[in-house]
Design a protein around this motif. Structure first.
Motif, PDB file in Angstrom:
ATOM      1  N   ARG A  67       0.838  -1.204   0.000  1.00 39.79           N
ATOM      2  CA  ARG A  67       0.000   0.000   0.000  1.00 39.79           C
ATOM      3  C   ARG A  67       0.871   1.250   0.000  1.00 39.79           C
ATOM      4  O   ARG A  67       0.562   2.243  -0.674  1.00 39.79           O
ATOM      5  N   PHE A  68       1.958   1.208   0.771  1.00 42.05           N
ATOM      6  CA  PHE A  68       2.863   2.349   0.803  1.00 42.05           C
ATOM      7  C   PHE A  68       3.510   2.572  -0.564  1.00 42.05           C
ATOM      8  O   PHE A  68       3.525   3.701  -1.081  1.00 42.05           O
ATOM      9  N   VAL A  69       4.037   1.514  -1.155  1.00 42.30           N
ATOM     10  CA  VAL A  69       4.691   1.630  -2.458  1.00 42.30           C
ATOM     11  C   VAL A  69       3.709   2.177  -3.492  1.00 42.30           C
ATOM     12  O   VAL A  69       4.036   3.082  -4.274  1.00 42.30           O
ATOM     13  N   ASP A  70       2.501   1.652  -3.475  1.00 41.71           N
ATOM     14  CA  ASP A  70       1.499   2.074  -4.457  1.00 41.71           C
ATOM     15  C   ASP A  70       1.088   3.535  -4.248  1.00 41.71           C
ATOM     16  O   ASP A  70       0.690   4.211  -5.192  1.00 41.71           O
ATOM     17  N   ARG A  71       1.200   4.017  -3.033  1.00 44.47           N
ATOM     18  CA  ARG A  71       0.859   5.404  -2.726  1.00 44.47           C
ATOM     19  C   ARG A  71       1.909   6.369  -3.274  1.00 44.47           C
ATOM     20  O   ARG A  71       1.596   7.512  -3.610  1.00 44.47           O
ATOM     21  N   VAL A  72       3.158   5.902  -3.400  1.00 45.13           N
ATOM     22  CA  VAL A  72       4.261   6.796  -3.759  1.00 45.13           C
ATOM     23  C   VAL A  72       4.591   6.751  -5.254  1.00 45.13           C
ATOM     24  O   VAL A  72       4.737   7.797  -5.888  1.00 45.13           O
ATOM     25  N   ILE A  73       4.710   5.567  -5.831  1.00 50.56           N
ATOM     26  CA  ILE A  73       5.168   5.477  -7.222  1.00 50.56           C
ATOM     27  C   ILE A  73       4.020   5.709  -8.203  1.00 50.56           C
ATOM     28  O   ILE A  73       2.846   5.573  -7.853  1.00 50.56           O
ATOM     29  N   THR A  74       4.380   6.027  -9.439  1.00 53.02           N
ATOM     30  CA  THR A  74       3.366   6.280 -10.468  1.00 53.02           C
ATOM     31  C   THR A  74       2.888   4.993 -11.124  1.00 53.02           C
ATOM     32  O   THR A  74       1.845   4.996 -11.783  1.00 53.02           O
ATOM     33  N   ARG A  75       3.608   3.901 -10.971  1.00 51.64           N
ATOM     34  CA  ARG A  75       3.206   2.624 -11.558  1.00 51.64           C
ATOM     35  C   ARG A  75       2.271   1.877 -10.616  1.00 51.64           C
ATOM     36  O   ARG A  75       2.181   2.180  -9.428  1.00 51.64           O
ATOM     37  N   CYS A  91       6.574  11.351  -7.636  1.00 51.67           N
ATOM     38  CA  CYS A  91       6.289  12.780  -7.824  1.00 51.67           C
ATOM     39  C   CYS A  91       5.821  13.446  -6.539  1.00 51.67           C
ATOM     40  O   CYS A  91       5.428  12.776  -5.576  1.00 51.67           O
ATOM     41  N   ASP A  92       5.806  14.788  -6.590  1.00 54.44           N
ATOM     42  CA  ASP A  92       5.179  15.540  -5.509  1.00 54.44           C
ATOM     43  C   ASP A  92       3.698  15.724  -5.830  1.00 54.44           C
ATOM     44  O   ASP A  92       3.192  15.204  -6.836  1.00 54.44           O
ATOM     45  N   LEU A 271       5.077   4.965 -17.748  1.00 50.90           N
ATOM     46  CA  LEU A 271       5.244   4.471 -16.387  1.00 50.90           C
ATOM     47  C   LEU A 271       4.243   5.092 -15.422  1.00 50.90           C
ATOM     48  O   LEU A 271       4.392   4.978 -14.206  1.00 50.90           O
ATOM     49  N   VAL A 272       3.222   5.729 -15.966  1.00 59.13           N
ATOM     50  CA  VAL A 272       2.176   6.341 -15.142  1.00 59.13           C
ATOM     51  C   VAL A 272       0.875   5.584 -15.362  1.00 59.13           C
ATOM     52  O   VAL A 272       0.403   5.461 -16.492  1.00 59.13           O
ATOM     53  N   SER A 273       0.309   5.063 -14.290  1.00 60.51           N
ATOM     54  CA  SER A 273      -0.964   4.329 -14.357  1.00 60.51           C
ATOM     55  C   SER A 273      -2.039   5.127 -13.641  1.00 60.51           C
ATOM     56  O   SER A 273      -1.928   5.390 -12.434  1.00 60.51           O
ATOM     57  N   PHE A 274      -3.069   5.496 -14.381  1.00 60.52           N
ATOM     58  CA  PHE A 274      -4.174   6.230 -13.775  1.00 60.52           C
ATOM     59  C   PHE A 274      -5.266   5.295 -13.246  1.00 60.52           C
ATOM     60  O   PHE A 274      -6.105   5.705 -12.454  1.00 60.52           O
ATOM     61  N   VAL A 280       0.620   9.946  -5.048  1.00 61.96           N
ATOM     62  CA  VAL A 280       1.008  11.346  -4.946  1.00 61.96           C
ATOM     63  C   VAL A 280       1.228  11.926  -6.345  1.00 61.96           C
ATOM     64  O   VAL A 280       2.027  11.413  -7.124  1.00 61.96           O
ATOM     65  N   GLY A 281       0.494  12.975  -6.646  1.00 59.95           N
ATOM     66  CA  GLY A 281       0.615  13.638  -7.943  1.00 59.95           C
ATOM     67  C   GLY A 281      -0.378  13.171  -8.983  1.00 59.95           C
ATOM     68  O   GLY A 281      -0.422  13.726 -10.083  1.00 59.95           O
ATOM     69  N   LYS A 282      -1.227  12.187  -8.668  1.00 59.55           N
ATOM     70  CA  LYS A 282      -2.139  11.617  -9.667  1.00 59.55           C
ATOM     71  C   LYS A 282      -3.093  12.670 -10.233  1.00 59.55           C
ATOM     72  O   LYS A 282      -3.265  12.771 -11.453  1.00 59.55           O
ATOM     73  N   ARG A 283      -3.712  13.436  -9.366  1.00 55.60           N
ATOM     74  CA  ARG A 283      -4.700  14.412  -9.842  1.00 55.60           C
ATOM     75  C   ARG A 283      -4.046  15.461 -10.740  1.00 55.60           C
ATOM     76  O   ARG A 283      -4.609  15.863 -11.761  1.00 55.60           O
ATOM     77  N   ALA A 284      -2.858  15.906 -10.370  1.00 56.09           N
ATOM     78  CA  ALA A 284      -2.156  16.905 -11.185  1.00 56.09           C
ATOM     79  C   ALA A 284      -1.788  16.337 -12.549  1.00 56.09           C
ATOM     80  O   ALA A 284      -1.898  17.025 -13.574  1.00 56.09           O
TER      81      ALA A 284
END
Length: 402
Positions: A67-75, A91-92, A271-274, A280-284
């Protein structure tokens, strides 16, 4: 003050010219040989060993590790298999890249995370409310990159095992062969920063010298050499691989908005999965895509050799190019002298026989085949050289994946 890595006692006698650079507070060999192109040739034609211990390293574990990893990385971390390696940015909250690195899923709830910059505080900030342990292992874990077409031969020679089945971006534990009951254990990942066949070896720092000695004993028959970061810089440009604080600035160090980059500006959009949990940074990033994507893109540039010759000829000189890669940014223009970006890294490719570079340019001129102009200076006389937008990587060796 810089300090030596766990391999420093082996590296120091080999670095006879004392070409040392600072890498995250550690001594890193710039070049061991009289010329770095000797080490370049070892990477591309034989096998080379590169000390990558200065990478920041973290072990993530605990019930909420995924859960932590998924919260931080874009993948999407939920899709990562055990023994798989992810290359990923993070990302920030504004969708700007903090850093990029590798994430190896060692077990169901245990990961090894590498970073170019220190990330411990950022990780702890984003672990709020989660049952996860984050331990920095930079000093306790040493690492070597074993790279080149003969790298598999050397790895198999020191372990007595076949590594033909270890797929690209996969992980496997190994041991040095021998009769001792206390065999030296280390981890192997099919990764590297050279665009060639290669592996990265991760070992407890207390046993690092034994791994170094085994590799060089076995590798002598395959032309093994230690390689420094000067040769590494050339091969990573050939491979189209970006470098923090050269091809992009971490948003934590950005002083102006232009220095902050999203993954889509750095060729990392894939490398970005929506369609995953919030990160972090998904909405932006979603908002950026809704606007049609960022206004600039990372591209490859191939510079016209005739133009380079003419630039030197105007000063009465024959062309003379450095064998070293350049990290000095230079302006990129359209034919009508409108600046549309900058070339951030460049290098003469001995294999391609071309001068190639990575550049950040306006999206409107980023299509493959577009003609641009790069500022070129000879003896303090500025000029321009034609450049063509070229697909990345410049050098795509099938053996890196086979």
């Amino acid at each position: 003050m810089s300090v030596g890595t766990a391999f420093f006692r082996r590296e120091s006698p080999l670095n006879r010219k004392l070409i040392w650079r600072d890498w995250a507070g550690y001594y890193a060999a710039g070049s061991y040989a009289d010329a770095s192109d000797i080490e370049y040739n070892a990477i591309r034609n034989a096998v080379a060993v590169i000390d990558v211990s200065p990478l920041f390293k973290y072990e993530i574990s605990g019930p909420d590790a995924i859960r932590f990893v998924d919260r931080v990385i874009t993948r999407d971390a939920t899709r990562q298999q055990v023994n798989q390696v992810y290359y990923t940015p993070w990302c920030d909250e504004h969708g700007k890249v903090i850093d990029d690195g590798t994430l190896t899923r060692l077990e169901e709830s245990r990961y090894r995370w590498t970073a170019a910059d220190p990330s411990l505080r950022w990780f702890h900030l984003n672990a709020t409310g989660l049952d996860v342990r984050i331990e920095e292992t930079t000093e306790s874990t040493a690492a070597l990159a074993l790279q080149g077409p003969m790298s598999r031969n050397v790895l198999e020679a020191v372990t007595g095992e076949s590594f033909a089945d270890l797929r690209y971006f996969r992980h496997r534990p190994a041991k040095l062969k021998g009769r001792s009951a206390n065999k030296v254990a280390f981890d192997v990942t099919r990764t590297g920063y050279t665009g060639d066949l290669g592996y990265e070896l991760w070992i407890d720092a207390s046993k690092a010298e034994r791994l170094w000695d085994a590799l060089f004993d076995a590798g002598r028959a395959f032309g093994i050499r230690p390689a420094g970061i000067l040769a590494l810089d050339v091969v990573r440009v050939e491979a189209g691989l970006i470098l923090i604080e050269a091809d992009y600035t971490s948003v934590r160090h950005a002083l102006i908005p232009e220095q902050a980059y999203s993954p889509f500006e750095l060729g990392m959009g894939r490398l970005v999965s929506f369609d995953k949990a919030e990160f972090v940074g998904k909405r932006a990033l979603m908002a950026e895509q809704a606007r049609g994507g960022p206004a600039r893109r990372l591209v490859g540039l191939t510079l016209d050799w005739k133009g380079i010759e003419e630039a030197f000829a105007r000063q009465g000189l024959s062309p003379a190019l450095s064998p070293l890669a350049s990290r000095d940014a230079v302006p990129v223009f359209t034919e009508r002298d409108r600046q549309v970006g900058k070339m951030t890294s460049s290098a003469w490719s001995p294999i391609l026989k071309q001068l190639v570079g990575l550049a950040s340019v306006d999206a409107k001129v980023s299509d493959t085949g577009s003609e641009l102009w790069v500022e070129w200076t000879v003896e303090a006389h500025r000029g321009k050289v034609r450049a063509t937008v070229t697909p990345l990587p410049f050098l795509d060796l099938p053996r890196k994946r086979t």
